[in-house]
Scaffold this motif. Structure first.
Motif, PDB file in Angstrom:
ATOM      1  N   UNK A   1       0.803  -1.227   0.000  1.00  0.00           N
ATOM      2  CA  UNK A   1       0.000   0.000   0.000  1.00  0.00           C
ATOM      3  C   UNK A   1       0.839   1.282   0.000  1.00  0.00           C
ATOM      4  N   UNK A   2       2.011   1.236   0.613  1.00  0.00           N
ATOM      5  CA  UNK A   2       2.872   2.423   0.692  1.00  0.00           C
ATOM      6  C   UNK A   2       4.001   2.376  -0.332  1.00  0.00           C
ATOM      7  N   UNK A   3       3.875   1.449  -1.257  1.00  0.00           N
ATOM      8  CA  UNK A   3       4.935   1.194  -2.232  1.00  0.00           C
ATOM      9  C   UNK A   3       5.254   2.422  -3.093  1.00  0.00           C
ATOM     10  N   UNK A   4       4.223   3.058  -3.649  1.00  0.00           N
ATOM     11  CA  UNK A   4       4.441   4.189  -4.559  1.00  0.00           C
ATOM     12  C   UNK A   4       4.805   5.462  -3.819  1.00  0.00           C
ATOM     13  N   UNK A   5       4.087   5.749  -2.744  1.00  0.00           N
ATOM     14  CA  UNK A   5       4.302   7.011  -2.032  1.00  0.00           C
ATOM     15  C   UNK A   5       5.568   7.028  -1.189  1.00  0.00           C
ATOM     16  N   UNK A   6       5.882   5.883  -0.557  1.00  0.00           N
ATOM     17  CA  UNK A   6       6.998   5.866   0.391  1.00  0.00           C
ATOM     18  C   UNK A   6       8.174   5.014  -0.063  1.00  0.00           C
ATOM     19  N   UNK A   7       7.979   4.202  -1.084  1.00  0.00           N
ATOM     20  CA  UNK A   7       9.081   3.377  -1.576  1.00  0.00           C
ATOM     21  C   UNK A   7       9.431   2.203  -0.688  1.00  0.00           C
ATOM     22  N   UNK A   8       8.452   1.746   0.117  1.00  0.00           N
ATOM     23  CA  UNK A   8       8.688   0.601   1.002  1.00  0.00           C
ATOM     24  C   UNK A   8       7.501  -0.355   0.956  1.00  0.00           C
ATOM     25  N   UNK A   9       7.771  -1.619   1.262  1.00  0.00           N
ATOM     26  CA  UNK A   9       6.723  -2.636   1.392  1.00  0.00           C
ATOM     27  C   UNK A   9       6.875  -3.238   2.785  1.00  0.00           C
ATOM     28  N   UNK A  10       5.794  -3.224   3.544  1.00  0.00           N
ATOM     29  CA  UNK A  10       5.820  -3.748   4.909  1.00  0.00           C
ATOM     30  C   UNK A  10       5.507  -5.238   4.900  1.00  0.00           C
ATOM     31  N   UNK A  11       6.130  -5.976   5.793  1.00  0.00           N
ATOM     32  CA  UNK A  11       5.912  -7.415   5.867  1.00  0.00           C
ATOM     33  C   UNK A  11       5.803  -7.850   7.312  1.00  0.00           C
ATOM     34  N   UNK A  12       4.876  -8.752   7.571  1.00  0.00           N
ATOM     35  CA  UNK A  12       4.801  -9.419   8.860  1.00  0.00           C
ATOM     36  C   UNK A  12       4.341 -10.849   8.618  1.00  0.00           C
ATOM     37  N   UNK A  13       4.206 -11.628   9.680  1.00  0.00           N
ATOM     38  CA  UNK A  13       3.956 -13.060   9.492  1.00  0.00           C
ATOM     39  C   UNK A  13       3.092 -13.636  10.593  1.00  0.00           C
ATOM     40  N   UNK A  14       2.546 -14.805  10.299  1.00  0.00           N
ATOM     41  CA  UNK A  14       1.891 -15.645  11.300  1.00  0.00           C
ATOM     42  C   UNK A  14       2.454 -17.046  11.119  1.00  0.00           C
ATOM     43  N   UNK A  15       2.607 -17.764  12.224  1.00  0.00           N
ATOM     44  CA  UNK A  15       3.167 -19.114  12.116  1.00  0.00           C
ATOM     45  C   UNK A  15       2.493 -20.043  13.110  1.00  0.00           C
ATOM     46  N   UNK A  16       2.596 -21.311  12.810  1.00  0.00           N
ATOM     47  CA  UNK A  16       2.078 -22.339  13.706  1.00  0.00           C
ATOM     48  C   UNK A  16       3.200 -22.694  14.676  1.00  0.00           C
ATOM     49  N   UNK A  17       3.056 -22.237  15.921  1.00  0.00           N
ATOM     50  CA  UNK A  17       4.123 -22.423  16.906  1.00  0.00           C
ATOM     51  C   UNK A  17       4.359 -23.884  17.289  1.00  0.00           C
ATOM     52  N   UNK A  18       3.464 -24.780  16.863  1.00  0.00           N
ATOM     53  CA  UNK A  18       3.680 -26.206  17.132  1.00  0.00           C
ATOM     54  C   UNK A  18       4.774 -26.765  16.234  1.00  0.00           C
ATOM     55  N   UNK A  19       5.019 -26.088  15.124  1.00  0.00           N
ATOM     56  CA  UNK A  19       5.994 -26.602  14.151  1.00  0.00           C
ATOM     57  C   UNK A  19       7.238 -25.718  14.019  1.00  0.00           C
ATOM     58  N   UNK A  20       7.092 -24.419  14.261  1.00  0.00           N
ATOM     59  CA  UNK A  20       8.198 -23.492  14.048  1.00  0.00           C
ATOM     60  C   UNK A  20       8.324 -22.513  15.212  1.00  0.00           C
ATOM     61  N   UNK A  21       9.564 -22.093  15.479  1.00  0.00           N
ATOM     62  CA  UNK A  21       9.810 -20.985  16.394  1.00  0.00           C
ATOM     63  C   UNK A  21      10.241 -19.797  15.540  1.00  0.00           C
ATOM     64  N   UNK A  22      10.328 -18.621  16.148  1.00  0.00           N
ATOM     65  CA  UNK A  22      10.574 -17.399  15.381  1.00  0.00           C
ATOM     66  C   UNK A  22      11.879 -17.458  14.588  1.00  0.00           C
ATOM     67  N   UNK A  23      12.954 -17.930  15.201  1.00  0.00           N
ATOM     68  CA  UNK A  23      14.238 -17.937  14.484  1.00  0.00           C
ATOM     69  C   UNK A  23      14.197 -18.872  13.274  1.00  0.00           C
ATOM     70  N   UNK A  24      13.401 -19.930  13.332  1.00  0.00           N
ATOM     71  CA  UNK A  24      13.262 -20.823  12.184  1.00  0.00           C
ATOM     72  C   UNK A  24      12.433 -20.155  11.088  1.00  0.00           C
ATOM     73  N   UNK A  25      11.358 -19.475  11.499  1.00  0.00           N
ATOM     74  CA  UNK A  25      10.529 -18.743  10.540  1.00  0.00           C
ATOM     75  C   UNK A  25      11.342 -17.627   9.889  1.00  0.00           C
ATOM     76  N   UNK A  26      12.201 -16.975  10.681  1.00  0.00           N
ATOM     77  CA  UNK A  26      13.047 -15.910  10.141  1.00  0.00           C
ATOM     78  C   UNK A  26      14.028 -16.456   9.114  1.00  0.00           C
ATOM     79  N   UNK A  27      14.534 -17.642   9.366  1.00  0.00           N
ATOM     80  CA  UNK A  27      15.455 -18.273   8.423  1.00  0.00           C
ATOM     81  C   UNK A  27      14.774 -18.511   7.083  1.00  0.00           C
TER      82      UNK A  27
END
Length: 246
Positions: free
Chosen positions: A163-189
């Protein structure tokens, strides 16, 4: 009357305060309280979101997280600081991606919507298939796909907001994960590998993505592992190894 539980909770806290010695100051709780009151200025958690099967949010929009109209007055750097500061306190994966990098990823994702990623484990690697669906990138372990087919649930979803791609030159990203299978550092990898393979300037690296999508019979699993090890991503997931990446 409307919320007796809340009333009782407040009364208990009030009694606790009375018991505290003179000069007692719970500064940590005060700061946390003030931060929680300040967050709604820019962020609107839980609004306009629907939960789909598996606990992931369906049709998750940037408006459901961020007050877009208010941050439009901010610079790209200010928005980046707001985004990073907010999500740094949460147990999740997040990023602010420069538009030049996201444009390259997006262009290549249209031609090659899926890829095989390798996640380092204590012994060997576990493979995950990443599949683009619009601006969402869904990850599912290969073993689940092999056993459950098309019904295999996502274990990690990366949400990209242009949404802010044209005006600000950035794309925001976030995530959701199933904590039964992954922890944050694994998702980050896994998230870091998206840029490694889709935003690379190295033709040999992106060629693996093309081969997986268009010449699957020629694709070699070990080539992904070789690229991953060469990049240094995932070293922190190995016992006794420390990543040299900041």
């Amino acid at each position: 009357r409307s919320s007796p539980d809340v009333f009782e909770s407040r009364m208990e806290k009030r009694n606790e305060v009375k018991k505290q010695p003179v000069g007692y100051s719970n500064q940590g709780e005060f700061i946390r309280c003030m931060e929680e009151k300040a967050r709604p200025i820019f962020f609107a958690e839980g609004l306009g979101t629907k939960t789909s099967k598996g606990g992931f949010t369906k049709d998750k929009t940037l408006d459901s997280i961020l007050n877009v109209e208010m941050v439009k007055e901010k610079s790209a750097e200010e928005i980046k600081q707001i985004w990073n500061q907010y999500f740094s306190a949460k147990d999740t994966v997040y990023a602010v991606i420069p538009v030049s990098k996201f444009d390259l990823i997006w262009k290549r994702a249209q031609k090659c919507p899926s890829f095989l990623y390798a996640l380092p484990r204590k012994e060997g690697y576990e493979f995950f298939v990443g599949q683009w669906s619009g601006t969402e990138l869904h990850f599912t372990s290969l073993i689940n796909i092999q056993t459950q087919g098309e019904t295999a649930p996502s274990q990690l979803v990366l949400y990209h907001y242009p949404e802010l791609q044209k005006e600000k030159g950035i794309v925001l990203m976030t995530a959701e994960m199933d904590s039964k299978f992954l922890v944050v550092r694994e998702a980050q990898c896994l998230a870091n590998q998206v840029q490694l393979f889709y935003a690379t300037d190295r033709s040999e690296t992106y060629e693996l993505v093309e081969t997986f999508n268009h010449r699957s019979s020629e694709f070699k699993y070990m080539s992904v592992i070789a690229e991953l090890e060469q990049s240094g991503l995932g070293r922190e997931l190995r016992p006794g190894q420390v990543s040299d990446k900041s």
